[in-house]
Every structure is written in structure tokens, then in C-alpha cells.
Design a protein around this motif. Structure first.
Motif, PDB file in Angstrom:
ATOM      1  N   GLY A  45     -10.464 -50.259  73.624  1.00 52.17           N
ATOM      2  CA  GLY A  45     -11.503 -51.278  73.718  1.00 52.17           C
ATOM      3  C   GLY A  45     -12.686 -51.037  72.814  1.00 52.17           C
ATOM      4  N   MET A  46     -12.785 -49.856  72.214  1.00 56.46           N
ATOM      5  CA  MET A  46     -13.890 -49.622  71.286  1.00 56.46           C
ATOM      6  C   MET A  46     -13.657 -50.429  70.013  1.00 56.46           C
ATOM      7  N   ALA A  47     -14.671 -51.201  69.624  1.00 61.87           N
ATOM      8  CA  ALA A  47     -14.568 -52.101  68.474  1.00 61.87           C
ATOM      9  C   ALA A  47     -15.531 -51.639  67.390  1.00 61.87           C
ATOM     10  N   PHE A  48     -15.061 -51.622  66.159  1.00 59.51           N
ATOM     11  CA  PHE A  48     -15.901 -51.144  65.062  1.00 59.51           C
ATOM     12  C   PHE A  48     -15.335 -51.621  63.730  1.00 59.51           C
ATOM     13  N   SER A  49     -16.156 -51.482  62.693  1.00 54.76           N
ATOM     14  CA  SER A  49     -15.710 -51.834  61.350  1.00 54.76           C
ATOM     15  C   SER A  49     -14.995 -50.660  60.704  1.00 54.76           C
ATOM     16  N   VAL A  50     -14.095 -50.986  59.801  1.00 49.44           N
ATOM     17  CA  VAL A  50     -13.504 -50.012  58.888  1.00 49.44           C
ATOM     18  C   VAL A  50     -13.794 -50.545  57.499  1.00 49.44           C
ATOM     19  N   GLU A  51     -14.751 -49.902  56.785  1.00 49.54           N
ATOM     20  CA  GLU A  51     -15.263 -50.482  55.544  1.00 49.54           C
ATOM     21  C   GLU A  51     -15.592 -49.445  54.474  1.00 49.54           C
ATOM     22  N   PRO A  52     -14.584 -48.735  53.994  1.00 46.63           N
ATOM     23  CA  PRO A  52     -14.867 -47.821  52.878  1.00 46.63           C
ATOM     24  C   PRO A  52     -15.290 -48.603  51.640  1.00 46.63           C
ATOM     25  N   GLY A  53     -16.037 -47.959  50.780  1.00 43.64           N
ATOM     26  CA  GLY A  53     -16.476 -48.585  49.543  1.00 43.64           C
ATOM     27  C   GLY A  53     -16.560 -47.574  48.421  1.00 43.64           C
ATOM     28  N   ILE A  54     -16.465 -48.047  47.193  1.00 40.44           N
ATOM     29  CA  ILE A  54     -16.630 -47.213  46.006  1.00 40.44           C
ATOM     30  C   ILE A  54     -17.642 -47.926  45.109  1.00 40.44           C
ATOM     31  N   TYR A  55     -18.643 -47.186  44.651  1.00 44.05           N
ATOM     32  CA  TYR A  55     -19.759 -47.797  43.922  1.00 44.05           C
ATOM     33  C   TYR A  55     -20.055 -47.004  42.653  1.00 44.05           C
ATOM     34  N   LEU A  56     -19.883 -47.660  41.522  1.00 45.32           N
ATOM     35  CA  LEU A  56     -20.172 -47.039  40.227  1.00 45.32           C
ATOM     36  C   LEU A  56     -21.482 -47.622  39.718  1.00 45.32           C
ATOM     37  N   ASP A  57     -22.526 -46.836  39.831  1.00 46.08           N
ATOM     38  CA  ASP A  57     -23.874 -47.297  39.520  1.00 46.08           C
ATOM     39  C   ASP A  57     -23.962 -47.887  38.114  1.00 46.08           C
ATOM     40  N   GLY A  58     -24.549 -49.094  38.034  1.00 50.63           N
ATOM     41  CA  GLY A  58     -24.730 -49.750  36.755  1.00 50.63           C
ATOM     42  C   GLY A  58     -23.523 -50.504  36.247  1.00 50.63           C
TER      43      GLY A  58
END
Length: 369
Positions: free
Chosen positions: A324-337
Motif C-alpha cells: 500500500g505504500m505509494a511513491f514515485s520512481v523517477e531517476p534522472g540524468i542531467y548534463l549541465d549546459g
């Protein structure tokens, strides 16, 4: 719509937790805690409204007299809550402290400081934060809550399905965001909570809003959107698109790593595993591909009556997930600029695995022109 039986169950559980912790009462102020416990939705103001849940005794809603009609109309009396109204010439804090049944109380962590000071001056209360108590109540969603979150997820998915209409070369982020905002309401939400449209280098900022930047051909665009449904439950979904042309090969390769990381984390969800193990599952894939330093935030956050609430899916959180625990799964990769990418779904842990509420395609889509 939350049932009377569900509210009664929540109040009984709150009283049980108070007794176990040696606290005499819980004071819930307007916001998600109040809505969760009794369904009453009212703004925080200088005139205090508070639900007093007692370890021993019936709960009481304390409200300004001028707001009594709203309290009466909220249905709180149907779940065994008495209403006590205070007049302008009264000290409302004295009214509340007279109901506590002891000095040791837990208060909503969103309560204004002026109200906490007023309570202390009226009755010398020994207050602590109710955050842990409320987390125990709110983290594991009931079947009713899961269905509310499922409806919210379907509504926000329907907005992603329309993005090809608006996400086009030559349009500004803020113009696209305005179209998305209207669509979120049209999809059934009561309010728009956030609209992130991060094109090109702006996509490398996870909490970018929307700017005047004009979308260019081949731009990756991160679209993170969410709102609150009429029943109070929230949506939150992120997809990354490429607009008006094929992406650079290096971006496509990076996105493929991200997609596998999001899938690995989602597949690892089930009751009994730790919150940090979900974060680890995503992070290992991204780190092995050489992007570990570009994954700069936790993998997820809980969701319910607030878009961000416990449990938090992050290294160091050893909490064992419950069904019943609800949550996001949202990995991200960020290359500045340069650019960024994120994929986000709302999931629910089950005894045997995971219930993924998001159904929008996760493959990299090239849209617009």
C-alpha cells in the motif's frame, strides 16, 4: 470520496498510536493531516482551526464561529467528531488546551509557529511533531486511496498523450506550459500543482519551471506535471521527449540507460524491501554506465494527499516497504549546459510486487515539428 468507515478507522488508529507513544492528544491543523483524518478542508489563517484527536475520548474539531457553517457542512459529525466553535472575544488556545486531557501533545508539523506559541502560553503544553505519527498513518494507502491515486495517474497520463499538439519547434516553454495547465484541469484535476517544461539545457535543471526559451529542432524536453484531484489525491508524472528531429546519438544512448534504470528500480519494488534498495537499483545502472555523478537527486518520494510525503526513496532510508505504500520512481540524468532526462511513474508496493499506476509510454518519443 472517502467513506465514513475509512475516516473512523483512521481516527481509531491515531488514538491507538497516541496511547502507544504516551501522548495525550494530536492537534491537526489545516492541510493534509486534517483532510486525512476527517475530510475537512480549510485554509490556514490567523484564526486557528484544529482537530483534537485524544488518546482517550472522542475527537473534537475546534473552529472559529464564523467558519462553523463550513465545519457543519463537511460531514465531520457523521464520523463521531464534536464541533466546538470559538467566538472572536475568546482565547481559542485556551479552548483547545482545555480539551487535551494532558500536557503531552503532538502537533502537525505544518502548524504555524504563532499557533504553537499560543497553545504553549495558554496551557504550557509539551509539544512534539506529529510527523512520525502521521507518517505511520498515511504511508500505507488503503484500497480506496490506491484507486484515487490510480484515477489521478490516468488523468495526468491523458495530458501526456496530448503533448504532440503543443510541444513544437518555435514555441516557448511558457506557452507550452500554459496549454498543459489548461489540459490538467480539463482532465479532471481541481488544481494545477506544477508544470515543468525544460527544453535543451534547461532540462539539466531538475526543478526548472518554464521560461521564455524557444524550443529548437532536436531539443530534448523534460515535461514533469502534476495536479490535485477533487478528492485531494495528487498526480505526478514525468516523460522526456525530443522535438522536431532525431536526437543526438549520445542522448539516445543516455536515455536508454535511464530507461533501464527506471525499469530496474520499478521491478525491485515489493513489500518487505527497504526504501533505499529501490534507490540503489536505479543508481547502480546509471553509475555503471558512467553517469553516476549526473544523477543528483533521490529516486522517489511518497504521494497521496500531498505530492511529496513519506516514504522517501533515498540511500539511508532503511524503512521496510509495506503493501500500500505509494511513491514515485523517477531517476534522472542531467548534463549541465547540454540537456537532461527523467522518467517518472507512481507505483504502489504490493505483497507480491508492484502496481505501476503510470501507463504513458516510456520509450523515447520524437514529436512535433
Amino acid at each position: 470520496m472517502t467513506s465514513t468507515a475509512e475516516f473512523s478507522r483512521r481516527l481509531s488508529r491515531a488514538a491507538q498510536l497516541l496511547r502507544a507513544s504516551g501522548r495525550s492528544a494530536l492537534i491537526a491543523s489545516p492541510g493534509a493531516d486534517l483532510r486525512y483524518l476527517c475530510g475537512h478542508d480549510v485554509h490556514l489563517t490567523e484564526r486557528i482551526t484544529a482537530l483534537v484527536v485524544r488518546a482517550d475520548g472522542d475527537p473534537v474539531l475546534v473552529t472559529p464561529t464564523l467558519e462553523r457553517p463550513g465545519a457543519d457542512g463537511s460531514g465531520v459529525t457523521n464520523i463521531g467528531i464534536d464541533i466546538v466553535a470559538w467566538d472572536e472575544a475568546q482565547d481559542p488556545y485556551a479552548v483547545i488546551t482545555s480539551l487535551l486531557g494532558g500536557s503531552k501533545v503532538s502537533v502537525s508539523d505544518r502548524m504555524w509557529a504563532q499557533h504553537l506559541f499560543g497553545l504553549n502560553e495558554a496551557g504550557s503544553v509539551s509539544a512534539n511533531s506529529a510527523a512520525n505519527l502521521m507518517a505511520q498513518l498515511r504511508m500505507s494507502k488503503s484500497a480506496e486511496e490506491v484507486e484515487s491515486l490510480r484515477a489521478a495517474a490516468a488523468a495526468i497520463d491523458s495530458v501526456h498523450a496530448q503533448l504532440e499538439q503543443w510541444l513544437r519547434v518555435g514555441r516557448s516553454e511558457v506557452s507550452v506550459a500554459a496549454d498543459i495547465s489548461r489540459a490538467i484541469i480539463d482532465a479532471g484535476h481541481a488544481t494545477v500543482d506544477f508544470v515543468i517544461v525544460g527544453s535543451g539545457p534547461n532540462g539539466a535543471s531538475p526543478h526548472h519551471d518554464a521560461s521564455d526559451r524557444v524550443i529548437e529542432a532536436g531539443d530534448p524536453v523534460v515535461v514533469d506535471i502534476g495536479g490535485t484531484m477533487p478528492d485531494g489525491y495528487c498526480s505526478d508524472s514525468t516523460r522526456t521527449y525530443v522535438v522536431g528531429g532525431e536526437p543526438p546519438s549520445e542522448f539516445a544512448a543516455m536515455y536508454d540507460v535511464l530507461r533501464h534504470a527506471q525499469q530496474a528500480a520499478t521491478s525491485s519494488v515489493r513489500a518487505g524491501v527497504s526504501a533505499e534498495s529501490i534507490d540503489r537499483a536505479a543508481r547502480e545502472v546509471i553509475t555503471e554506465a558512467g553517469y553516476g555523478e549526473q544523477f543528483i537527486h533521490r529516486t522517489g518520494h511518497g504521494i497521496g494527499l500531498e505530492s511529496h510525503e513519506p516514504p522517501y526513496i533515498v540511500e539511508g532510508n532503511t524503512l521496510q516497504l509495506e503493501a500500500g505504500m505509494a511513491f514515485s520512481v523517477e531517476p534522472g540524468i542531467y548534463l549541465d549546459g547540454r540537456y537532461g532526462a527523467r522518467i517518472e511513474d507512481i507505483v504502489v508496493a504490493t505483497e507480491n510486487g508492484v502496481d505501476n499506476l503510470g501507463v504513458a509510454p516510456r520509450e523515447l518519443r520524437v514529436i512535433g515539428g
